[in-house]
Write a protein that holds these residues in place. Sequence first.
Motif, PDB file in Angstrom:
ATOM      1  N   ILE A 311       0.835  -1.204   0.000  1.00  0.00           N
ATOM      2  CA  ILE A 311       0.000   0.000   0.000  1.00  0.00           C
ATOM      3  C   ILE A 311       0.866   1.249   0.000  1.00  0.00           C
ATOM      4  N   ARG A 312       1.881   1.267   0.873  1.00  0.00           N
ATOM      5  CA  ARG A 312       2.735   2.459   0.980  1.00  0.00           C
ATOM      6  C   ARG A 312       3.543   2.697  -0.299  1.00  0.00           C
ATOM      7  N   SER A 313       3.913   1.614  -0.976  1.00  0.00           N
ATOM      8  CA  SER A 313       4.674   1.762  -2.220  1.00  0.00           C
ATOM      9  C   SER A 313       3.885   2.578  -3.242  1.00  0.00           C
ATOM     10  N   VAL A 314       2.607   2.224  -3.441  1.00  0.00           N
ATOM     11  CA  VAL A 314       1.783   2.955  -4.412  1.00  0.00           C
ATOM     12  C   VAL A 314       1.466   4.356  -3.897  1.00  0.00           C
ATOM     13  N   LEU A 315       1.190   4.470  -2.597  1.00  0.00           N
ATOM     14  CA  LEU A 315       0.913   5.789  -2.019  1.00  0.00           C
ATOM     15  C   LEU A 315       2.079   6.745  -2.247  1.00  0.00           C
ATOM     16  N   GLN A 316       3.279   6.271  -2.050  1.00  0.00           N
ATOM     17  CA  GLN A 316       4.443   7.149  -2.193  1.00  0.00           C
ATOM     18  C   GLN A 316       4.701   7.530  -3.642  1.00  0.00           C
ATOM     19  N   HIS A 317       4.331   6.640  -4.582  1.00  0.00           N
ATOM     20  CA  HIS A 317       4.401   7.014  -5.993  1.00  0.00           C
ATOM     21  C   HIS A 317       3.427   8.159  -6.276  1.00  0.00           C
ATOM     22  N   LEU A 318       2.212   8.048  -5.743  1.00  0.00           N
ATOM     23  CA  LEU A 318       1.199   9.087  -5.963  1.00  0.00           C
ATOM     24  C   LEU A 318       1.615  10.405  -5.322  1.00  0.00           C
ATOM     25  N   ILE A 319       2.135  10.333  -4.117  1.00  0.00           N
ATOM     26  CA  ILE A 319       2.593  11.539  -3.425  1.00  0.00           C
ATOM     27  C   ILE A 319       3.763  12.155  -4.171  1.00  0.00           C
ATOM     28  N   GLY A 320       4.680  11.311  -4.619  1.00  0.00           N
ATOM     29  CA  GLY A 320       5.862  11.801  -5.319  1.00  0.00           C
ATOM     30  C   GLY A 320       5.549  12.473  -6.624  1.00  0.00           C
ATOM     31  N   ILE A 321       4.444  12.096  -7.250  1.00  0.00           N
ATOM     32  CA  ILE A 321       4.095  12.683  -8.541  1.00  0.00           C
ATOM     33  C   ILE A 321       3.168  13.877  -8.391  1.00  0.00           C
ATOM     34  N   GLY A 322       2.919  14.280  -7.133  1.00  0.00           N
ATOM     35  CA  GLY A 322       2.222  15.544  -6.913  1.00  0.00           C
ATOM     36  C   GLY A 322       0.731  15.477  -6.701  1.00  0.00           C
ATOM     37  N   ARG A 347       0.384   4.127 -11.055  1.00  0.00           N
ATOM     38  CA  ARG A 347      -0.029   2.718 -11.106  1.00  0.00           C
ATOM     39  C   ARG A 347       0.978   1.886 -11.898  1.00  0.00           C
ATOM     40  N   GLN A 348       1.514   2.471 -12.984  1.00  0.00           N
ATOM     41  CA  GLN A 348       2.484   1.744 -13.807  1.00  0.00           C
ATOM     42  C   GLN A 348       3.810   1.518 -13.079  1.00  0.00           C
ATOM     43  N   LEU A 349       4.131   2.412 -12.155  1.00  0.00           N
ATOM     44  CA  LEU A 349       5.395   2.265 -11.430  1.00  0.00           C
ATOM     45  C   LEU A 349       5.404   1.022 -10.553  1.00  0.00           C
ATOM     46  N   ASP A 350       4.243   0.452 -10.327  1.00  0.00           N
ATOM     47  CA  ASP A 350       4.162  -0.759  -9.524  1.00  0.00           C
ATOM     48  C   ASP A 350       4.206  -2.009 -10.408  1.00  0.00           C
ATOM     49  N   CYS A 351       4.419  -1.796 -11.714  1.00  0.00           N
ATOM     50  CA  CYS A 351       4.483  -2.900 -12.670  1.00  0.00           C
ATOM     51  C   CYS A 351       5.921  -3.395 -12.784  1.00  0.00           C
ATOM     52  N   ASP A 352       6.110  -4.703 -12.713  1.00  0.00           N
ATOM     53  CA  ASP A 352       7.456  -5.268 -12.742  1.00  0.00           C
ATOM     54  C   ASP A 352       7.890  -5.711 -14.136  1.00  0.00           C
ATOM     55  N   LEU A 353       7.039  -5.499 -15.159  1.00  0.00           N
ATOM     56  CA  LEU A 353       7.413  -5.865 -16.519  1.00  0.00           C
ATOM     57  C   LEU A 353       8.482  -4.906 -17.040  1.00  0.00           C
ATOM     58  N   THR A 354       9.356  -5.413 -17.888  1.00  0.00           N
ATOM     59  CA  THR A 354      10.380  -4.573 -18.508  1.00  0.00           C
ATOM     60  C   THR A 354      10.283  -4.710 -20.022  1.00  0.00           C
ATOM     61  N   GLY A 355      11.025  -3.857 -20.727  1.00  0.00           N
ATOM     62  CA  GLY A 355      11.000  -3.905 -22.181  1.00  0.00           C
ATOM     63  C   GLY A 355       9.755  -3.298 -22.784  1.00  0.00           C
ATOM     64  N   LEU A 356       8.990  -2.553 -21.985  1.00  0.00           N
ATOM     65  CA  LEU A 356       7.766  -1.918 -22.481  1.00  0.00           C
ATOM     66  C   LEU A 356       8.094  -0.578 -23.138  1.00  0.00           C
ATOM     67  N   MET A 357       7.152  -0.077 -23.891  1.00  0.00           N
ATOM     68  CA  MET A 357       7.298   1.237 -24.506  1.00  0.00           C
ATOM     69  C   MET A 357       6.165   2.131 -23.977  1.00  0.00           C
ATOM     70  N   TYR A 358       6.512   3.002 -23.050  1.00  0.00           N
ATOM     71  CA  TYR A 358       5.527   3.907 -22.465  1.00  0.00           C
ATOM     72  C   TYR A 358       5.420   5.156 -23.340  1.00  0.00           C
ATOM     73  N   VAL A 359       4.180   5.543 -23.633  1.00  0.00           N
ATOM     74  CA  VAL A 359       3.927   6.724 -24.456  1.00  0.00           C
ATOM     75  C   VAL A 359       3.108   7.703 -23.626  1.00  0.00           C
ATOM     76  N   LEU A 360       3.669   8.884 -23.350  1.00  0.00           N
ATOM     77  CA  LEU A 360       3.033   9.875 -22.483  1.00  0.00           C
ATOM     78  C   LEU A 360       2.669  11.117 -23.290  1.00  0.00           C
ATOM     79  N   ASP A 361       1.481  11.638 -23.032  1.00  0.00           N
ATOM     80  CA  ASP A 361       1.001  12.818 -23.745  1.00  0.00           C
ATOM     81  C   ASP A 361       1.024  14.027 -22.817  1.00  0.00           C
ATOM     82  N   GLU A 362       2.022  14.878 -22.976  1.00  0.00           N
ATOM     83  CA  GLU A 362       2.178  16.112 -22.213  1.00  0.00           C
ATOM     84  C   GLU A 362       1.937  15.922 -20.708  1.00  0.00           C
TER      85      GLU A 362
END
Length: 752
Positions: A311-322, A347-362
């Motif tokens: 729980i804290r792992s995801v919470l800290q990702h959310l807090i860290g991203i503002g 949510r994606q930061l809790d994903c352990d898969l690698t080799g993915l291609m993340y596409v972010l829009d602004e």
Amino acid sequence: MEHIEIRGARTHNLKNIDLDIPRNKFVVVTGVSGSGKSSLVFDTIYTEAQRQLIETFSTFARRRLPKLTRPDVDEIKNLGTGIVIDQKRLGKTLRSTVGTATEIYTYLRLLFSRAAEPFVGFSHVYSFNHPEGMCPSCKGLGKRIQLDREAMYDPELSLREGAILHPDYKVGGYYWRTFVSVGLFNPDKKLKDFAPEELERLFDAEDVEYHYDHSGVEVKKKWTGLIQRLESYYVQKAEDELPKARRDAYQKFLVYQECNSCQGTRLNDTVLSAQLNGRNIAELSGMELTDLDDFFAGLTANSIQVMVQKIRSVLQHLIGIGVGYLTLNRAVATLSGGESQRVKMARQLDCDLTGLMYVLDEPSIGLHPRDTDRLLDIIHDLRDRGNSVLVVEHDPQIIEAADWIVDIGPKAGRHGGQLCFEGIGSMLRSADSPTGLALQRKTSTKKNARRLPQGWMEIRNATANNLKNISVNIPTGILCCITGVAGSGKSSLVHSELVGRFPAVVIDQSAPGKSSRSNPLTYTGIFDRVRKDFAKAAGTRPALFSFNSEGACPACKGQGYQKVDMNFLDDITILCPECEGKRYKPEVLEHLWQGKTIFDILEMSVADGLDFFTDRKTLSQLSLLNRVGLGYLSLGQSLSTLSGGEAQRLKLAAELDHAGNLYILDEPTTGLHMSDVRRLMVIIDELVEAGNSVLIIEHNLDVIQQADWIIDLGPEGGRGGGEVLAEGAPEQVCQIDGSITGRYLKEAMNYP
């Protein structure tokens, strides 16, 4: 396989470009608005990645999915599985919350089932979407949905004339025939003349027996009032759970009220009786994420540490991203586009898969410069896990932090689509490309040309949302910026306290029209004139040239495309096979006006239209759109496809010739390249010089340092915000130690 190799990309306005994008790096694709960034990243790279992924499915699965059209490109090699983290809302349903969307609530339910006292059941019992956990009164929505009685009927009409306004009771329909012939009411009596007991019977009665003749046989039935009948259908449903035909009625006739039984907690009394360290699950769901993390930090029992750490792992990702000011019970339908994107990213930061291609829009949209630093930490984390991160972005802070930069341009629309620069960030500032040149030009801070307030709008003891009983004077006759970190109270001050007390024109980022059939031509009214011109030249009716009427392609009803629900993947649209996206019947496209078909007109950009049209009114309207930086838009582009920033600038264009108003703009630089921001500021200055007051909620430092006055809120978001940190001209604010904005502003202005 060190690069994604792209050869001959021609999607939309791309000019047959070739490029190699390094894999497992943080790559920014930038360029002026409309230059072709999205055409390259989303419509070419991601679309092909999605198509190739589907090709790996079994024959059984592929047969049940539509065949995706290959993007207009010669070849793309070395793609990874693509994941888009965009600004689309996470959903409209009230049943989806920040807690359920991030799965924190799932772990929280499991934790309560193991450690809460008294024991009331297993994990599912703590779910407000499960019959054993939900409040029986509101069925887990936290709100009672009630019909707005006053909106339901027109007292000046009789039942036979259509006094009941709800579409389920339209004149001639099944239900209309029922209550007209039921014999319990006079169908020709106006409702304003109904006695109270008659109105009560019409709307609220339960099980009133009546008889009617059916083919010579007397039948007994029971009458249930209209309110009772409709609430039984609508009351337990959220908007997106309804058939499309009923959604308009849902919005028009229903009102939300907090459930009296559960006080909005969504859960029944049994579930709420269970506590963990003195708190029930609803109380924890109502805490701001920063406070919730502190709560879990105090849980030290070894038996629950695995769940607590998750729980804290995801919470800290959310807090860290503002977005630490959010709560788990916040419905995702109420999040802004930027907040939705940041929740998806965490949510994606809790994903352990690698080799993915993340596409972010602004991803920088809606972020204060301080939070942008945190965003970069998240992006670097995704990259360092062995993923490729492709970001479409305008923010110089993001651009200059990238491992590799691709600059598309040099201009918008048909004047763009070229590869102007590709390389490492340190080389961009010396490059002769649109973004390189923009970075070289220093923003003028007009220190000696600040306008002085012409008056003041006084706000006293403001307490909306997280505002801490603040009092502030907002200047008139000048350009004022409201600044502060995300969640600091900017929107609360402006939209909840200022708007309503003072007359204002709010130019927000909501869609200009709800219909996907609206476009710049229909929005400005130009299309009516165009259709009349075509009809006159062809000797026929204007309706023939409407894709909403006689001229529409019968297969797609004038949409030009068909939408396919992919269920577990993003929805896709495919060109209509009948009209090939042209929206009209073939016979309509045989008619020409000034050498063009009606489809040719819709395909023109605003800038092309300025060269084509000759009548003064049309040229004036298109010129305004061009002035606000929308010259690249297609005249037939659906308004529902516009970004929030584009929608805002479209509305702004309609206000450029007015004076004496207070204009409120919420982050007008959204989606704008640095060079376009400068164009926007020229227009905003023109509004002020014409005698208007302009108030902007903004994070962009180029805009903030050109303001005449700044009001900075903070210091943090949510409960930690809502205070006035600084007021005054930029030179004053950047010297105030407590102002977070002032700290970044001082660096941007090179102020001593």
